[in-house]
Motif scaffolding. Structure first.
Motif, PDB file in Angstrom:
ATOM      1  N   LYS A  34       0.589  -1.160  -0.066  1.00  0.00           N
ATOM      2  CA  LYS A  34      -0.031  -0.007  -0.010  1.00  0.00           C
ATOM      3  C   LYS A  34       0.860   1.294   0.068  1.00  0.00           C
ATOM      4  O   LYS A  34       0.449   2.289  -0.739  1.00  0.00           O
ATOM      5  CB  LYS A  34      -1.051   0.070   1.180  1.00  0.00           C
ATOM      6  N   ASP A  35       1.940   1.181   0.592  1.00  0.00           N
ATOM      7  CA  ASP A  35       2.584   2.582   0.557  1.00  0.00           C
ATOM      8  C   ASP A  35       3.212   2.823  -0.652  1.00  0.00           C
ATOM      9  O   ASP A  35       3.278   3.727  -1.167  1.00  0.00           O
ATOM     10  CB  ASP A  35       4.279   2.333   1.532  1.00  0.00           C
ATOM     11  N   LEU A  37       1.773   1.868  -3.542  1.00  0.00           N
ATOM     12  CA  LEU A  37       0.559   2.461  -4.351  1.00  0.00           C
ATOM     13  C   LEU A  37       0.211   4.030  -4.001  1.00  0.00           C
ATOM     14  O   LEU A  37      -0.001   4.635  -4.910  1.00  0.00           O
ATOM     15  CB  LEU A  37      -0.544   1.545  -3.942  1.00  0.00           C
ATOM     16  N   ALA A  38       0.418   4.013  -2.611  1.00  0.00           N
ATOM     17  CA  ALA A  38       0.279   5.496  -2.328  1.00  0.00           C
ATOM     18  C   ALA A  38       1.273   6.533  -2.831  1.00  0.00           C
ATOM     19  O   ALA A  38       0.764   7.415  -3.452  1.00  0.00           O
ATOM     20  CB  ALA A  38       0.389   5.729  -0.813  1.00  0.00           C
ATOM     21  N   GLY A  47      -5.666   9.672  -7.279  1.00  0.00           N
ATOM     22  CA  GLY A  47      -6.068   9.059  -6.093  1.00  0.00           C
ATOM     23  C   GLY A  47      -5.397   7.786  -5.413  1.00  0.00           C
ATOM     24  O   GLY A  47      -5.134   7.118  -6.555  1.00  0.00           O
ATOM     25  N   LYS A  48      -5.133   7.623  -4.141  1.00  0.00           N
ATOM     26  CA  LYS A  48      -4.803   6.169  -3.846  1.00  0.00           C
ATOM     27  C   LYS A  48      -5.529   5.154  -4.407  1.00  0.00           C
ATOM     28  O   LYS A  48      -5.472   4.166  -4.510  1.00  0.00           O
ATOM     29  CB  LYS A  48      -4.740   6.403  -2.284  1.00  0.00           C
ATOM     30  N   ALA A  49      -7.119   5.681  -4.369  1.00  0.00           N
ATOM     31  CA  ALA A  49      -8.042   4.625  -4.737  1.00  0.00           C
ATOM     32  C   ALA A  49      -7.889   4.130  -6.168  1.00  0.00           C
ATOM     33  O   ALA A  49      -8.362   3.125  -6.417  1.00  0.00           O
ATOM     34  CB  ALA A  49      -9.386   5.362  -4.549  1.00  0.00           C
ATOM     35  N   ASN A  50      -7.345   5.110  -7.049  1.00  0.00           N
ATOM     36  CA  ASN A  50      -6.885   4.881  -8.267  1.00  0.00           C
ATOM     37  C   ASN A  50      -6.015   3.665  -8.521  1.00  0.00           C
ATOM     38  O   ASN A  50      -6.194   2.751  -8.970  1.00  0.00           O
ATOM     39  CB  ASN A  50      -6.536   6.158  -9.176  1.00  0.00           C
ATOM     40  N   TYR A  52      -4.845   1.612  -6.120  1.00  0.00           N
ATOM     41  CA  TYR A  52      -5.297   0.612  -5.453  1.00  0.00           C
ATOM     42  C   TYR A  52      -6.296  -0.053  -6.325  1.00  0.00           C
ATOM     43  O   TYR A  52      -6.415  -1.465  -6.429  1.00  0.00           O
ATOM     44  CB  TYR A  52      -5.866   0.845  -4.119  1.00  0.00           C
TER      45      TYR A  52
END
Lengths: 554, 915
Positions: A34-35, A37-38, A47-50, A52
């Motif tokens: 996740k890091d 990806l952020a 966005g992080k949502a993107n 992820y």
């Protein structure tokens, strides 16, 4: 589809490509952390949502892929061949069960028993072979790979012709640049070549449409996401004839004014990726790529994009979203890619086999190519035949060749009793053996008879394989590969597979009217050819194998 | 011949480029075609397929089913929106949807206002025939956030929330994860709303067709008995709001799609931060201070005290011993009445407003250059421009709806965006060029821009020749600019400035936007003039998609100035010293109005301290907290004989008052607000004023009458009628004719309004070029050596000004404190870590704040907010003002800082005594 995400990803474009970067982030653990990806999201101003959301879409990036070390092919050919339970059992002796994942079709349909370890594909017949590969593969990479299939031409040699060497082959580029864009386009138009990816759209119309766009940047994208189980034509071309594809892309670039080509190759074909990348390196080394190629003023660069496991990326707009690092969901049309494609720029998306024919067309002339085959189907077609044929392999035939000639003469007939040949991938027609003699290899004949030529892969359903199970497999495949955007496909494929599953395993009979409604909904309502296409073989199955199926229907 | 297509075999004219859905709905109404994934403010998406129609190329010919939302209507095509085939398809799609949707409509919060429910009813679903299968009904609710909620078991995967977050707000907080049947909406990386980067704009909740995403106010529930359209009270964007009420109580707020200003969007302040209106802290009775303590009083007692005090001061010290500060938070009508009271009833020009501390340099600078001190263009011009120049403004926080539009613009390839700001703001991250200058050097950088445009031959010569004056001298002076010297002073890369300048000049249409980062400086007015110069020199005036567009801070700061709330100009910006104007006012008000200029706000403070000003009436303004140099302001307030404060809440200024009068919030009264694009819009009373409070306009009227001036009771229609007779550009404005979207002034007598100013000629005739050289602020000259860092101020999205309102809402749960941004390199120098308390020291005082390390600020610059007034950032700010308009220099404070010591027993942010 997000315009904004296309734009933001486009700021870094192909050179520092978001999707490529996300893919790299997954190499170590099988899924990006996740890091990372952020960080990627920050870097690309999205966005992080993107990031992820994108990672979670693909078989080889999603969190569930974490720690996977070996993959077993679950494509239709291997399924029908019945080899895969054995492969899995054997692999489980060397890997923990949760270290083994699935891959959908490694293109080893000609020999089956396919699996993937450490970035390499294998097909093995015996437990001993698997054991050897699993041990060696883990330790030093290779060995034990078979991948032998016949490559033959039974007509004009367009796609299977021997390669004369880089300089000799690319000489044509110089003379074509001299001839000019109009003349080149005219030849393509005259050749009447239609897209080989399945849809059969005339190539020249795309080229012409893209050429007319006024834009600072245009792209040529080669769709090498050959996801159809049973098809390995593109794999053959990229591994054995990579320059025909690259040359076709360069010419498309010359004609339309695009100076960048992206070859989007599925991760399930690691060898094709490597070979294509090496071919491009070779071209750079020999001065056939870059700026002002051989003093012509023509610029061209390539980027190979490694896909991450999602059948839907074979759909051209999903493929474009994929390269942009967006979720590969199908876009609405219009706008068409030739107007608004990769990074919102005019883009040509062509299939490998279509592009591979360009050298022949330009060298021999459009008229010459058009004289092969006939009617609206000109040129030659590659056919990939699975292991149920006596001579499995890759065959180039002229358009118009009778199907029975292919099946019974060229391929030597079936090894064991077969009840249907599924031609053109999971969305192609399910041809019962008695219809073989009614068909010729061309778009029209298949359409007329209620089938689809598609990419012309030929995959046999053996006599003993239950049709109900095969239809469930088709629904399940569609459900697994549905991008989830449109309601009919996302929900319909799931419900279809559930109904067929229930009918085999529980006291449940499929409501025929409901099934008809479901097929109608998916066929007329779906956004793209996945949800819209699977009803065809289902219908064929229901029509030609009613006797076998009626015990499951009410 | 109009091109036609056929709906059910009847011909209708088609419009270029429209979709089948638009076409059919245009003739047969919104309900002609059901949809689920379509939304008025989102691009066609094509996921639900419910909008499918049959299309044939000839009458009765072979039909093809097409999704109408994304298929362009073809000339001559035959469209059958309700064929049997289509009816069957829709019904079967909805049946599939219902296989994965809870069938608990009766207990669902959107029961009766659910698009899925509506469509299901319409297509005639009786039952679901599929056998039980996998579903997602066990998804958990997310109630983590102070406003946003989600219950994804209700989600139909239409992506409207994801698209709203992307296409409207541009935030990318929402996406989908997984694929196919398992795909689901995620916030951030599959977190809760609260953990995500959600900015709580609520666009997703409004977009959601079910209750999968909603808010704590359940804004899509049908509980409301009434809906009132009004205008937001927060910033100068002027969003239209649709307020739902039941039993005289406000339930929720949504953004109307037909609002020209905000097109169905608004921010968390407009949509969710309304809870202050009936907060228990509201002052509900007049208060009179006796023996240092406030005691409740009747309105009569309060009025009597005020009137007798005013009268005695008038008698002994004359009218100029009295002053009024009006409010940008109040309506035009209230502002008009307040200035009328001060001018016509008291008889002085001592009237000023908060524009003094924000955009007074804008008004002055633009008046000097163009003749009018207001935005030349409209926000909708963003649809037509090629380039935006954003200077000293952080609109994504300060003006969120305009900010979102600017961000949308900046994200698109081919658009040029230039941000001049010391901070790497949200917009700067997306900009083509970001010039991170040192605070206080706008004039230096803009002279550099002018230099490059002139020296490289990008001057719009025709425009300059025909429309302006003073250019020759101006050009000479600009060309004498010491480019390297200016670049060094501003700390910028001159090539970057050059590229940006030329990009602005080359753009076919370029718009500029500026905020308080331009005005709140010692050279604020000069910088505004330069922005106007940049527009003139490139011909970016008087057309669509161009112009100079100040981002006005408060909801009605434009209107307040229009109404005459400034000491040198009366209602309609007429010069009070002009004898003709004086005659006009005398005649109109029926009283003798003075013709000498009154005090500006800072001068009021000085006059109070000097004993010349005895009484001050402040309407809805907290000068103690928000004006610079708090000590001095307090001293001024202390020196007064009478301080009257009209307020909603007890504020530090109100605490110093002799009389407090409880006013009413924007939700409790009617009137008009004028937004930053000169749009006069109707504020419609939503609920009655809280018992014990009165609309501020009525309070002024009451005092006017008691002072012997007959003024009818507060009725916006009546006051507006009066205004239209004296303010020239309001001539055609009638309360009844303002409609939903208001009118942009000037409004001609026949009611036609004006979207773009200075089309043929400038208000003052010719545009005037005047050169001004950069001069370092005395703050730096005098204190820069001892206090080597610069503190500047900024806003956060969640709070408004000193937080009087927003801190009485759930916004305070989202952003809980002020912090100070410090560049990591500076922090390392001082041994400060992220989250440490640091002490900021200026020549005037010290303040403790929590440090947030970020490269959003450059080295040498710190930036803080002032939403939590207990920190009293204005203890630090100084007495330097704009040389022309007297706007205080909030944006440059010479400071030093150190890690705080001895914080034991003291809370971060607590006030520290100055040694």
């Amino acid at each position: 589809m997000s315009k904004n995400l296309s734009e933001l990803s486009g700021r870094k474009g192909l050179k520092y490509n978001l999707f490529d970067e996300l893919g790299k982030l997954a190499i170590e653990d099988g899924t990006p952390n996740k890091d990372a990806l952020a960080k990627a999201a920050d870097e690309f101003l999205i966005g992080k949502a993107n990031t992820y959301g994108t990672a979670s879409f693909y078989d080889f990036m999603r969190p569930e892929n974490k720690g996977k070390k070996a993959y077993v092919c679950n494509g239709s050919a291997c399924l029908c061949a019945g080899t895969q339970d054995g492969v899995r059992t054997e692999l489980e002796k060397h890997y923990k069960a949760d270290e083994i994942g699935d891959m959908c079709c490694l293109g080893r349909c000609h020999e089956n028993g396919a699996f993937h370890i450490d970035g390499k594909n294998y097909s093995a017949k015996t437990a001993a072979e698997i054991a050897q590969i699993a041990t060696n593969g883990k330790q030093n990479g290779v060995q034990g790979n078979q991948d032998k299939y016949a490559i033959e031409c039974y007509g004009t040699q367009v796609l299977t012709a021997p390669f004369p060497g880089v300089d000799a082959y690319y000489e044509l580029l110089l003379s074509m640049i001299e001839r000019g864009q109009d003349a080149c386009l005219e030849d393509i138009k005259k050749s009447n070549i239609r897209g080989r990816g399945g849809a059969g759209f005339p190539m020249w119309i795309k080229l012409d449409g893209c050429r007319k766009q006024d834009a600072d940047q245009k792209f040529i994208v080669c769709n090498a996401d050959e996801g159809d189980p049973g098809a390995y034509t593109d794999r053959y071309l990229l591994e054995e004839q990579p320059h025909s594809v690259l040359f076709g892309m360069m010419m498309a670039g010359f004609i339309t004014g695009a100076d960048y080509g992206a070859v989007y190759i599925r991760a399930e074909y690691p060898e094709a990726i490597e070979i294509t990348e090496n071919a491009i390196k070779d071209l750079y080394a020999k001065g056939w790529l870059g700026e002002n190629i051989k003093g012509t003023g023509f610029n061209y660069n390539f980027k190979v994009i490694k896909a991450q496991g999602a059948y839907i990326c074979g759909e051209e707009t999903a493929l474009l979203n994929s390269i942009e690092g967006q979720r590969p969901e199908v876009r609405v049309r219009p706008p068409y890619p030739v107007v608004n494609g990769l990074f919102n720029k005019p883009t040509i998306v062509n299939n490998v086999e279509t592009l591979a024919a360009v050298h022949y067309i330009l060298e021999k002339g459009g008229d010459n190519y058009a004289s092969i085959g006939g009617g609206k189907s000109t040129g030659t077609k590659l056919l990939s035949l699975d292991s149920h044929f006596n001579k499995p392999g890759m065959y180039e035939v002229d358009m118009g060749t009778p199907l029975k000639e292919v099946v019974y003469n060229i391929a030597g007939g079936f090894k064991k009793p077969v009840k249907a040949v599924h031609i053109g991938g999971p969305l192609g027609g399910l041809v019962p053996t008695h219809k073989i003699e009614d068909l010729t290899i061309d778009f029209e004949s298949f359409a007329q008879e209620g089938f689809l030529l598609g990419h012309a892969s030929m995959l046999c359903v053996p006599e003993e394989f239950p049709m109900v199970k095969y239809l469930e497999h088709l629904f399940e495949f569609t459900s697994h590969e549905s991008c989830g955007k449109c309601f009919p496909c996302r929900l319909g494929a799931k419900r279809g597979s559930e109904m067929f599953h229930k009918a085999q395993n529980e006291d449940y009979k499929i409501d025929r009217e409901l099934l008809n409604d479901l097929i109608h909904t998916m066929e007329t309502g779906s956004l793209c050819a996945l949800g819209g296409g699977v009803p065809l073989p289902i219908r064929n199955g229901l029509m030609y194998f009613e006797d076998e199926l009626k015990e499951y229907l009410s | 011949m109009k091109k036609v297509a056929y709906i059910n075999n009847r011909p209708f004219a088609i419009e270029e480029g429209e979709t089948i859905l638009q076409f059919v709905r245009r003739y047969h109404g919104k309900n002609a075609v059901p949809t689920l994934c379509d939304a008025p403010n989102l691009d066609p998406f094509g996921s639900c397929r419910v909008c499918s129609v049959d299309v044939a190329l000839e009458q009765g010919g072979k039909t093809k089913t097409q999704a109408s939302c994304h298929t362009p209507v073809q000339e001559g095509s035959y469209i059958y929106p309700e064929s049997q085939n289509i009816q069957k398809l829709r019904k079967n799609i909805i049946e599939l949807v219902l296989t994965d949707h809870p069938l608990d409509c009766l207990t669902c919060e959107v029961n009766g206002n659910c698009e899925l429910q509506d469509v299901a009813a319409r297509v005639g679903i009786r039952d679901v025939r599929y056998p039980d299968g996998e579903n997602h009904l066990d998804r958990k609710k997310d109630l983590s956030h102070p406003y946003m909620t989600s219950d994804l078991s209700k989600c139909i995967n239409c992506y409207r929330c994801v698209r709203a977050c992307d296409e409207v707000q541009g935030q990318f907080v929402l996406s989908m994860a997984g694929r196919g049947f398992d795909s689901k909406i995620i916030k951030g990386m599959d977190e809760t709303f609260f953990e995500s980067d959600c900015v709580s704009c609520g666009a997703c909740a409004q977009a959601c067709p079910t209750s999968a995403i909603s808010d704590i106010f359940q804004s899509k529930a049908v509980k409301a008995t009434e809906k009132t359209r009004t205008v937001c009270t927060y910033c100068g964007v002027g969003c239209n709001l649709e307020v739902s009420t039941a039993n005289g109580e406000i339930l929720s707020i949504q953004a109307p799609y037909d609002a020209e200003v905000n097109e169905g969007h608004t921010c968390l302040k407009g949509r969710y931060a309304f809870g202050f209106y009936n907060h228990e802290d509201r002052i509900k009775t007049p208060l009179i201070k006796r023996n240092g303590k406030f005691e409740p009083a009747t309105w009569d007692e309060a009025y009597d005290l005020i009137v007798s005090k005013f009268k005695s001061i008038l008698e002994t010290d004359g009218p100029d011993a009295i002053a009024g500060i009006s409010s940008a938070r109040c309506t035009n009508e209230e502002n008009y009445l307040m200035q009328k009271f001060i001018r016509a009833v008291v008889g002085t020009n001592n009237i000023d407003g908060c524009a003094r501390v924000c955009h007074s340099p804008t008004a002055l600078g633009m008046q000097r250059t163009f003749g009018t001190g207001a935005a030349t263009n409209s926000i909708e011009d963003l649809k037509h421009t090629n380039c935006i120049l954003v200077i000293g403004a952080n609109p994504t926080s300060g003006h969120p709806v305009t900010g979102a539009r600017l961000k949308q613009f900046a994200m698109k390839d081919g658009n040029i965006s230039i941000v001049i700001d010391p901070r790497r703001t949200e917009l700067a991250k997306y900009a083509t060029y970001h010039i991170p200058l040192r605070p206080g050097t706008n004039v230096a950088v803009m002279n550099m821009m002018l230099y490059y445009i002139i020296s490289e031959g990008y001057v719009a010569e025709e425009f300059v020749k025909n429309r302006t004056e003073g250019y020759e001298e101006f050009e000479k002076q600009v060309l004498a600019t010491d480019i390297n010297g200016m670049a060094k002073i501003a700390g910028v890369d001159k090539n970057l400035v050059r590229e940006a300048a030329l990009a602005y000049a080359r753009a076919e249409r370029a718009m500029s936007f500026h905020g308080l980062g331009v005005t709140e400086h010692s050279q604020g007015t000069f910088a505004v003039i330069q922005i106007a110069d940049l527009a003139m020199i490139t011909g970016n005036i008087g057309r669509k998609g161009v112009g100079v567009n100040p981002l006005r801070g408060q909801n009605n700061v434009q209107g307040m100035a229009d109404m005459g709330v400034q000491p040198h100009q009366g209602a309609g910006y007429l010069d009070v010293t002009n004898p003709d104007v004086n005659g006009l006012y005398n005649n109109f008000y029926g009283r003798k109005v003075p013709s000498h200029i009154g005090y500006k706000i800072p001068e009021m403070f000085d006059a109070a301290i000097e004993g010349k000003l005895k009484a001050l009436w402040i309407m809805a303004e907290d000068v103690v907290q928000t004006d610079p140099n708090t000590h001095k302001v307090r001293k001024a307030m202390d020196s007064l004989e009478l301080l009257v404060v009209q307020e909603l809440f007890m504020s530090p200024t109100a605490e110093m008052a002799d009389v407090i009068l409880p006013g009413a919030s924007f939700l409790e009264k009617s009137g008009t607000f004028t937004n930053g694009e000169r749009r006069v819009q109707r504020v419609n009373q939503v609920v009655a004023p809280l018992p014990g409070t009165k609309p501020d306009g009525q309070i002024v009227v009451d005092v006017m009458n008691r002072m012997g001036y007959p003024q009818p009771d507060y009725d916006p229609a009546v006051v507006l009628d009066e205004i239209s007779q004296i303010v020239p550009f309001f001539k055609g404005i009638k309360w009844a004719e303002l409609g939903k979207n208001g009118k942009q002034w000037p409004v001609k007598e026949d009611g036609t309004d004006t979207k773009i100013l200075h089309g043929e000629e400038f208000k003052r005739g010719k545009g005037r070029f005047v050169f001004n050289e950069f001069a370092e602020t005395t703050e730096i000259v005098d204190h820069g050596r001892e206090f080597p860092f610069i503190l500047t101020t900024n806003r956060e999205l969640e709070h408004y000004n000193c937080g009087t309102m927003t801190r009485r809402t759930n916004n305070v749960k989202i952003l809980t404190e002020d912090t100070v941004m410090v560049n990591p390199a500076d922090a390392a120098l001082k041994g400060v870590k992220d989250g440490d308390s640091i002490c900021l020291i200026s020549p005037r005082g010290k303040v403790d704040l929590k440090a947030r390390l970020t490269d959003e600020v450059r080295q040498g610059v710190l930036s803080t907010t002032f939403h939590f007034p207990e920190i009293m950032v204005n203890e630090l700010t100084g007495d330097v003002h704009d040389s022309e308009a007297k706007c205080p220099e909030y944006k440059v404070v010479a400071i030093d800082f150190r890690k705080s010591k001895g914080l034991v027993g003291r809370k971060v942010g607590e006030m520290v005594e100055v040694n």
